[in-house]
Design a protein around this motif. Structure first.
Motif, PDB file in Angstrom:
ATOM      1  N   LEU A  57       6.838   3.926  -9.930  1.00 34.36           N
ATOM      2  CA  LEU A  57       6.988   2.925  -9.494  1.00 34.36           C
ATOM      3  C   LEU A  57       5.995   1.600  -9.577  1.00 34.36           C
ATOM      4  CD1 LEU A  57       9.786   2.822  -7.813  1.00 34.36           C
ATOM      5  CD2 LEU A  57       8.611   1.448  -6.527  1.00 34.36           C
ATOM      6  N   PHE A  94       3.429   1.971 -11.008  1.00 32.59           N
ATOM      7  CA  PHE A  94       3.076   0.468 -12.201  1.00 32.59           C
ATOM      8  C   PHE A  94       3.792  -0.161 -12.627  1.00 32.59           C
ATOM      9  CE2 PHE A  94       1.629   5.078 -12.908  1.00 32.59           C
ATOM     10  CZ  PHE A  94       0.594   5.713 -12.832  1.00 32.59           C
ATOM     11  N   THR A 115      11.085   8.708 -11.375  1.00 33.28           N
ATOM     12  CA  THR A 115      10.923   6.910 -10.667  1.00 33.28           C
ATOM     13  C   THR A 115      10.085   6.810 -10.169  1.00 33.28           C
ATOM     14  OG1 THR A 115      13.782   6.824 -11.235  1.00 33.28           O
ATOM     15  CG2 THR A 115      12.397   5.461 -10.084  1.00 33.28           C
ATOM     16  N   MET A 116       9.860   7.214  -9.252  1.00 24.85           N
ATOM     17  CA  MET A 116       9.385   7.339  -7.729  1.00 24.85           C
ATOM     18  C   MET A 116       7.221   7.121  -8.284  1.00 24.85           C
ATOM     19  SD  MET A 116       6.954   9.629  -6.017  1.00 24.85           S
ATOM     20  CE  MET A 116       7.135  10.868  -5.307  1.00 24.85           C
ATOM     21  N   VAL A 154       1.075  -1.120   0.084  1.00 24.45           N
ATOM     22  CA  VAL A 154       0.150  -0.536   0.436  1.00 24.45           C
ATOM     23  C   VAL A 154       1.113   0.431  -0.178  1.00 24.45           C
ATOM     24  CG1 VAL A 154      -2.169   1.310   1.155  1.00 24.45           C
ATOM     25  CG2 VAL A 154      -2.175  -1.354   1.171  1.00 24.45           C
ATOM     26  N   LEU A 155       2.373   0.970   1.006  1.00 27.44           N
ATOM     27  CA  LEU A 155       2.184   2.422   1.091  1.00 27.44           C
ATOM     28  C   LEU A 155       3.338   2.333  -0.266  1.00 27.44           C
ATOM     29  CD1 LEU A 155       4.995   1.935   4.160  1.00 27.44           C
ATOM     30  CD2 LEU A 155       3.179   3.824   3.388  1.00 27.44           C
ATOM     31  N   LEU A 156       3.576   1.980  -1.040  1.00 25.29           N
ATOM     32  CA  LEU A 156       4.529   1.878  -2.406  1.00 25.29           C
ATOM     33  C   LEU A 156       3.705   2.269  -3.570  1.00 25.29           C
ATOM     34  CD1 LEU A 156       6.774  -0.864  -3.252  1.00 25.29           C
ATOM     35  CD2 LEU A 156       7.789   1.729  -1.569  1.00 25.29           C
ATOM     36  N   LEU A 157       2.221   1.793  -3.410  1.00 22.13           N
ATOM     37  CA  LEU A 157       1.018   2.972  -4.311  1.00 22.13           C
ATOM     38  C   LEU A 157       0.272   3.921  -4.679  1.00 22.13           C
ATOM     39  CD1 LEU A 157      -1.378  -0.582  -4.612  1.00 22.13           C
ATOM     40  CD2 LEU A 157       0.401   0.142  -6.457  1.00 22.13           C
ATOM     41  N   LEU A 158       1.483   4.375  -2.791  1.00 21.08           N
ATOM     42  CA  LEU A 158       0.588   6.221  -2.286  1.00 21.08           C
ATOM     43  C   LEU A 158       1.042   7.589  -3.609  1.00 21.08           C
ATOM     44  CD1 LEU A 158       1.870   6.765   1.423  1.00 21.08           C
ATOM     45  CD2 LEU A 158      -0.453   6.706   0.581  1.00 21.08           C
ATOM     46  N   PRO A 159       2.488   6.559  -4.504  1.00 20.81           N
ATOM     47  CA  PRO A 159       2.118   7.990  -5.740  1.00 20.81           C
ATOM     48  C   PRO A 159       1.082   7.549  -6.505  1.00 20.81           C
ATOM     49  CG  PRO A 159       4.060   6.546  -5.091  1.00 20.81           C
ATOM     50  CD  PRO A 159       2.916   5.803  -4.478  1.00 20.81           C
ATOM     51  N   LEU A 160      -0.021   6.379  -6.833  1.00 26.51           N
ATOM     52  CA  LEU A 160      -0.310   7.175  -7.131  1.00 26.51           C
ATOM     53  C   LEU A 160      -2.044   7.684  -6.581  1.00 26.51           C
ATOM     54  CD1 LEU A 160      -1.696   3.248  -8.166  1.00 26.51           C
ATOM     55  CD2 LEU A 160      -0.886   5.246  -9.973  1.00 26.51           C
ATOM     56  N   MET A 161      -2.242   7.677  -5.453  1.00 28.80           N
ATOM     57  CA  MET A 161      -3.171   8.424  -4.564  1.00 28.80           C
ATOM     58  C   MET A 161      -3.806   9.643  -4.654  1.00 28.80           C
ATOM     59  SD  MET A 161      -4.243   5.115  -2.110  1.00 28.80           S
ATOM     60  CE  MET A 161      -1.949   3.686  -2.028  1.00 28.80           C
ATOM     61  N   VAL A 162      -1.768   9.892  -3.693  1.00 22.85           N
ATOM     62  CA  VAL A 162      -1.573  11.492  -3.104  1.00 22.85           C
ATOM     63  C   VAL A 162      -2.159  12.322  -4.502  1.00 22.85           C
ATOM     64  CG1 VAL A 162      -0.223  13.135  -1.908  1.00 22.85           C
ATOM     65  CG2 VAL A 162      -0.215  10.411  -1.653  1.00 22.85           C
ATOM     66  N   PRO A 163      -2.548  13.203  -4.485  1.00 22.23           N
ATOM     67  CA  PRO A 163      -2.997  14.505  -5.287  1.00 22.23           C
ATOM     68  C   PRO A 163      -1.450  14.544  -5.736  1.00 22.23           C
ATOM     69  CG  PRO A 163      -4.248  14.941  -3.460  1.00 22.23           C
ATOM     70  CD  PRO A 163      -3.476  13.388  -2.965  1.00 22.23           C
TER      71      PRO A 163
END
Lengths: 269, 302
Positions: free
Chosen positions: A152, A154, A148-149, A110-119
């Motif tokens: 990641l 995807f 890169t961040m 979940v932490l690593l998917l955060l870049p998809l969620m944070v506006p």
């Protein structure tokens, strides 16, 4: 085919309106994108459709303006290195998450998917500060680490999907036959999930090419990305050169998108 | 373990020894696998965690002192509530559009023969792949006063004068609706593919009319995917920046733009960061709810 409506209760004829609606919706989705391409060949400043006369002047304008060309190279470099970095990081993390049965790993995912969620606007202003402290504003390095961040998740998601369809026992066999874990992964597992990995990498590339908001804050000067220049130009006036660049971007995403789904076919079978 | 227990056979057999060894092995394995995620974690921590933490700290500081002023100002200053209200209105409109148009599309696509469904899905996926900036630009030229949409509406005689379709809230909603539609269709399609149509048939054979069977059997089964898709569209709409900035003509100030303007126009980092923190909390809260319906990975249309 007559039994293909919901359980064959209603004939196709009786729900023809439904089909018409859906066809209209599908054209609503695709037409606005496709219409840009003929417009980019218009000879007029006002991008009329259909164009009164055709020309390549906006493509010529794009190719002969140093600002656009420099920005294109910045974007290509950033996207190339970002997907080159995010792929091994994402694959390694996906392997760790998939193989380990540790419940904590779900949290890490979940932490690593955060870049998809944070506006992205929040990432952008926060990142501006961090990169400013590292003296990385307006640098290629700053753009590469940021992208890169951002890309990641995807790679992580596509690789995880690939691993789920792979029988890990094959890797165990390779290890019991004497390969160490790393070589067992490289020689046995990776070739069989390469479709997922490559498609994740291609998506990472295209996401980095298209990224705008973070680039607005952290790129500039000699290292301004293509999308940043497009965005600033768009806010001021409708520059037809952007129609030409947009058409190039549309074709690029189509090619990369189809390539990604093509290489990824192996896991759907 | 108590000292007197050591000598007794029942406490320490070769079996427990093996078990201890196995536990140690599991731990070592876990640590190794955790190690593989560390580089990715470092990236996300450094370039996402630290920035957000910094914004959090900043939102409570002014002139080197602790203050809650940035947060109380959000309640007092009406520009914040106006922006919030506008964001909610636009996002609700976009979500409603996606729900009304997306449901029939997913419904039909999920029942088509394979090849036709693949063609239909291509129409949905292509916009999904295309750059957001490019799609926004496409709408900018389509909706301008002498654009294709106004030309078409005038030539079929619906209107006499071109409408103001862009540089306002209307343009923003049209553009965002187009961009968000695939985000509802794709997860809903996946959900509908898993629905067993023989259940609807069974309802019919028990006397239900097709309409009644649809509403009592099919619709409830599709509801989780439908709600998840709608929630996803809503939460992504709330965070939009590019489309309102271009199609909204500088007057449609959604939350993301409010944050950007506080930084770029007014250099009010404290104000920007306090809005950002509250905004982030709301967005992550919605994702947390969403996660109960739908794996976050579906965000990519997998």
């Amino acid at each position: 085919m007559d039994n293909d409506t919901t359980s064959g209760l209603v004939s196709h004829y009786r729900r023809i309106w439904l089909y018409l609606f859906v066809v209209a919706a599908l054209f609503f989705l695709i037409l606005p994108i496709l219409i840009v391409i003929p417009m980019s060949f218009s000879d007029s400043r006002f991008l009329d459709f259909p164009p009164d006369s055709w020309s390549l002047r906006w493509y010529r304008q794009y190719l002969t303006t140093p600002e656009w060309i420099d920005a294109t190279f910045v974007t290509l470099q950033v996207s190339f290195f970002a997907c080159l970095l995010s792929t091994p990081l994402g694959v390694a993390a996906a392997y760790g998450i998939h193989v380990s049965g540790w419940p904590l790993m779900k949290r890490i995912q979940v932490l690593l998917l955060l870049p998809l969620m944070v506006p992205h606007i929040i990432i952008a202003i926060g990142l501006f500060f961090v990169l400013a402290n590292l003296h990385l504003i307006n640098t290629l390095t700053g753009l590469i680490v940021a992208n890169t961040m951002l890309t990641l998740p995807f790679v992580l998601v596509t690789t995880l999907a690939g691993l789920r369809n792979f029988d890990m026992n094959q890797e165990k066999v390779a290890r019991s036959l004497g390969y160490n874990r790393f070589w067992a992964f490289i020689l046995v597992t990776l070739p069989q999930i390469k479709g997922s990995v490559v498609s994740g990498m291609l998506f990472a590339f295209i996401i980095a090419v298209d990224e705008v908001i973070v680039a607005l804050f952290i790129s500039g000067g000699l290292n301004t990305t293509l999308t940043k220049i497009m965005f600033t130009a768009l806010r001021d006036e409708i520059d037809p050169t952007i129609a030409a660049i947009s058409s190039i971007l549309i074709v690029t995403s189509l090619v990369v998108g189809f390539a990604a789904s093509f290489v990824n076919r192996d896991r759907r079978q | 373990m108590a000292p007197q227990a050591i000598g007794t056979d029942s406490q320490f057999t070769p079996q427990t020894g093996r078990r201890v060894e196995a536990t140690r092995e599991i731990r070592r394995e876990r640590l190794k696998m955790f190690g593989l995620t560390v580089p990715a974690l470092v990236m996300v921590t450094l370039f996402l965690g630290v920035p957000v933490a910094w914004l959090f700290g900043l939102s409570f500081y002014e002139d080197g002192q602790f203050t809650a002023r940035h947060f109380t100002r959000m309640l007092e200053d009406s520009s914040y509530s106006r922006s919030l209200w506008l964001t909610v209105q636009i996002s609700v409109a976009v979500t409603a559009f996606a729900m009304i148009v997306g449901y029939p599309v997913s419904y039909v696509l999920s029942q088509l023969p394979r090849r036709w469904a693949a063609i239909g899905l291509t129409f949905v996926v292509i916009p999904f792949w295309t750059s957001l900036l490019v799609r926004t630009y496409a709408w900018l030229i389509l909706l301008q006063r002498k654009g294709v949409v106004n030309d078409a509406l005038m030539s079929i005689g619906i209107i006499d004068e071109p409408l103001y379709l862009v540089h306002n809230v209307t343009g923003t909603i049209i553009g965002m609706s187009h961009i968000m539609l695939p985000f509802l269709i794709l997860p809903l399609y996946a959900n509908m593919k898993r629905i067993d149509l023989s259940l609807v048939k069974a309802a019919h054979s028990l006397g239900a009319s097709p309409t009644f069977a649809f509403w009592t059997v099919y619709f409830p089964l599709s509801l989780p995917g439908f709600l998840a898709g709608a929630l996803l569209v809503f939460v992504l709409s709330v965070g939009f920046y590019i489309t309102p900035a271009i199609l909204g003509g500088g007057r449609t100030i959604m939350i993301s733009m409010l944050i950007e303007r506080n930084v770029n126009l007014f250099f009010e980092w404290g104000a920007a960061s306090s809005v950002a923190i509250v905004f982030l909390a709301v967005v992550l809260g919605i994702f947390w709810i969403l996660n109960r319906f739908l794996a976050v990975e579906r965000l990519m249309g997998e």
